[in-house]
Design an enzyme around this catalytic site. Structure first.
Site, PDB file in Angstrom:
ATOM      1  N   TYR A  57      17.082  39.608  69.877  1.00  0.00           N
ATOM      2  CA  TYR A  57      16.951  38.583  70.913  1.00  0.00           C
ATOM      3  C   TYR A  57      15.890  38.886  71.961  1.00  0.00           C
ATOM      4  O   TYR A  57      15.692  38.099  72.875  1.00  0.00           O
ATOM      5  CB  TYR A  57      18.297  38.319  71.608  1.00  0.00           C
ATOM      6  N   LYS A  58      15.174  39.991  71.823  1.00  0.00           N
ATOM      7  CA  LYS A  58      14.116  40.294  72.774  1.00  0.00           C
ATOM      8  C   LYS A  58      12.794  39.760  72.225  1.00  0.00           C
ATOM      9  O   LYS A  58      12.574  38.558  72.173  1.00  0.00           O
ATOM     10  CB  LYS A  58      14.072  41.803  73.046  1.00  0.00           C
TER      11      LYS A  58
ATOM     12  N   ASP B 223      15.522  53.707  67.966  1.00  0.00           N
ATOM     13  CA  ASP B 223      15.939  52.384  68.434  1.00  0.00           C
ATOM     14  C   ASP B 223      14.658  51.606  68.736  1.00  0.00           C
ATOM     15  O   ASP B 223      13.865  52.014  69.587  1.00  0.00           O
ATOM     16  CB  ASP B 223      16.808  52.537  69.680  1.00  0.00           C
TER      17      ASP B 223
ATOM     18  N   PHE C 105      18.655  53.616  76.944  1.00  0.00           N
ATOM     19  CA  PHE C 105      19.538  52.513  77.293  1.00  0.00           C
ATOM     20  C   PHE C 105      20.989  52.986  77.199  1.00  0.00           C
ATOM     21  O   PHE C 105      21.378  53.627  76.211  1.00  0.00           O
ATOM     22  CB  PHE C 105      19.300  51.306  76.381  1.00  0.00           C
TER      23      PHE C 105
END
Length: 443
Positions: free
Chosen positions: A224-225, A199, A129
């Site tokens: 928030y995932k 991560d 990411f």
């Protein structure tokens, strides 16, 4: 080939189906984007209202003590620790994923500089990411290091060598859903004398994680995932006990102080993971995150993360089978029922190397149609998302239609219906309509 009634039977037999009642799901929506933003837990609205009306509205500043606001980062951290194989009081909720990565990568580079000053390389995946790469690029410049990127996991044995200081990886790749072998790669890096940062943005709450068993060094993750903490929910951070007290983390804020209410002008880091807290926690969003995390605790009597992982694999396997037999390479051979609509699997076929998402690409001449196809699906109530490929190397890095499968609330019939919508959008050319080809700010 499974039919809709087969999927309905799977839903009827699903022991995890009651967990769906813990969420507020919009009527008529098939939500396959929980890997980007989780849905609203049913308990969240009342909990946030309680914080607003009672704890903030009535009790005001007393709530730091009476409502336990000061303990929220550690209390929720202990609940997340259960999901990621960490120990008690080893995880805290704080700040954002980017800030937490900055903290742990800076700490790891200081450890490496003290133990092996000759090691000056940070290694990561080119398709990691971007925020992870940006943070690493910034810290590499500050510490006089080099950021090296690899394209395929097969390159790693040659790159994990005596120059490597830190291997920094996202366990489940955000674009393709490829799941790295955390334990195996950590062993490989440690054998070469390097540290490893993981991560967990696309794995915490999606796949079983065991940081201590893998002997990882540091980890960060997103709220928030799959944890369903709400948009902009705070993140979490973990440091192995062997590292946690060695150095200050670089964002040495007041709540990471050993005695914050002594208000001394000089910083003394708190013992343990508490030092990785920086500033005052955002109480509304932190309280909301706890509601999302608590659903996983409710899943424990039903089998917990192992059961969720089994269902996740079943959902993604079903999606792949249906896509290929109704829209893809196997469709033209399925007794003439369907035609090949150019849909191809862009995620690993082997479930052991796949997270809880499936990514698709489109073959030429539809290779540039991915964004519009996703928008047409969204208009039909099937919500996934689009991730752009490399325009110079679309054969190797294609545009991606990305679909996340959260076993807490997604069922098998929804998978069947989503694929049927995809088939209709492609077969009819519906995606060509002008409204689906207007790029929005968020894809």
């Amino acid at each position: 080939m499974k039919q809709r009634q087969d999927c309905q039977a799977l839903d009827a037999a699903d022991a995890l189906r009651p967990l769906r009642d813990h969420f507020k799901l919009p009527e008529g929506v098939i939500y396959l984007d929980g890997n980007s933003l989780g849905v609203l837990p049913a308990a969240t609205e009342a909990r946030v209202q309680q914080v607003i009306r009672q704890e903030w509205g009535t009790d005001l500043i007393k709530s730091w003590n009476t409502a336990g606001w000061m303990e929220l980062p550690r209390r929720i951290g202990n609940k997340i620790a259960w999901l990621i194989g960490a120990g008690e009081n080893e995880v805290v909720v704080a700040d954002s994923t980017s800030l937490n990565l900055y903290k742990v990568l800076a700490a790891a580079l200081r450890i490496a500089a003290e133990d092996h000053p000759e090691r000056r390389v940070i290694l990561s995946e080119r398709s990691n990411f971007p925020t992870d790469l940006y943070i690493a690029e910034s810290l590499a410049a500050q510490h006089g290091c080099t950021l090296k990127l690899f394209d395929h996991v097969d390159e790693l044995p040659a790159l994990i060598n005596s120059e490597l200081a830190v291997l920094m990886l996202t366990e489940v790749n955000y674009r393709t859903g490829y799941k790295h072998d955390m334990a195996g790669l950590t062993r490989l890096a440690h054998a070469a004398g390097a540290l490893v940062i993981w991560d967990l943005a696309h794995s915490a709450g999606a796949v079983p994680v065991d940081l201590k068993d893998a002997d990882a060094d540091f980890a960060i993750g997103c709220g928030y995932k799959y944890l369903n903490g709400g948009p902009g929910a705070p993140a979490f951070v973990w440091a192995h006990p062997r590292h946690v007290d060695r150095f200050w983390q670089p964002l040495s804020g007041w709540l990471g102080h050993a005695a914050p209410f002594q208000f001394t002008p000089n910083y003394t880091p708190a013992p343990g993971i508490t030092r990785y807290i920086c500033g005052t926690p955002a109480i509304l969003s932190t309280a909301a995150l706890e509601c999302g995390v608590d659903v996983f605790l409710a899943s424990e009597p039903l089998g917990g993360m192992p059961a969720l992982r089994r269902k996740s694999i079943a959902l993604t396997e079903l999606f792949i089978e249906l896509v290929e037999t109704r829209c893809g390479i196997k469709a033209s051979g399925a007794q003439g029922q369907f035609r090949d609509l150019g849909v191809r699997l862009a995620s690993p076929r082997d479930a052991a190397h796949r997270g809880s998402q499936v990514c698709l690409s489109l073959e030429a001449p539809l290779h540039e149609a991915g964004y519009a196809v996703v928008q047409a699906l969204i208009a039909r109530g099937v919500i996934g998302d689009f991730r752009a490929g490399d325009p110079k190397r679309l054969a190797e890095v294609p545009h991606i239609l990305r679909f996340g499968f959260t076993p807490l609330y997604i069922g098998f019939t929804e998978v069947f219906d989503a694929v049927e919508h995809l088939r209709q959008v492609l077969a009819s050319g519906e995606w060509k309509q002008s409204q689906f080809n207007q790029k929005a700010a968020v894809t």
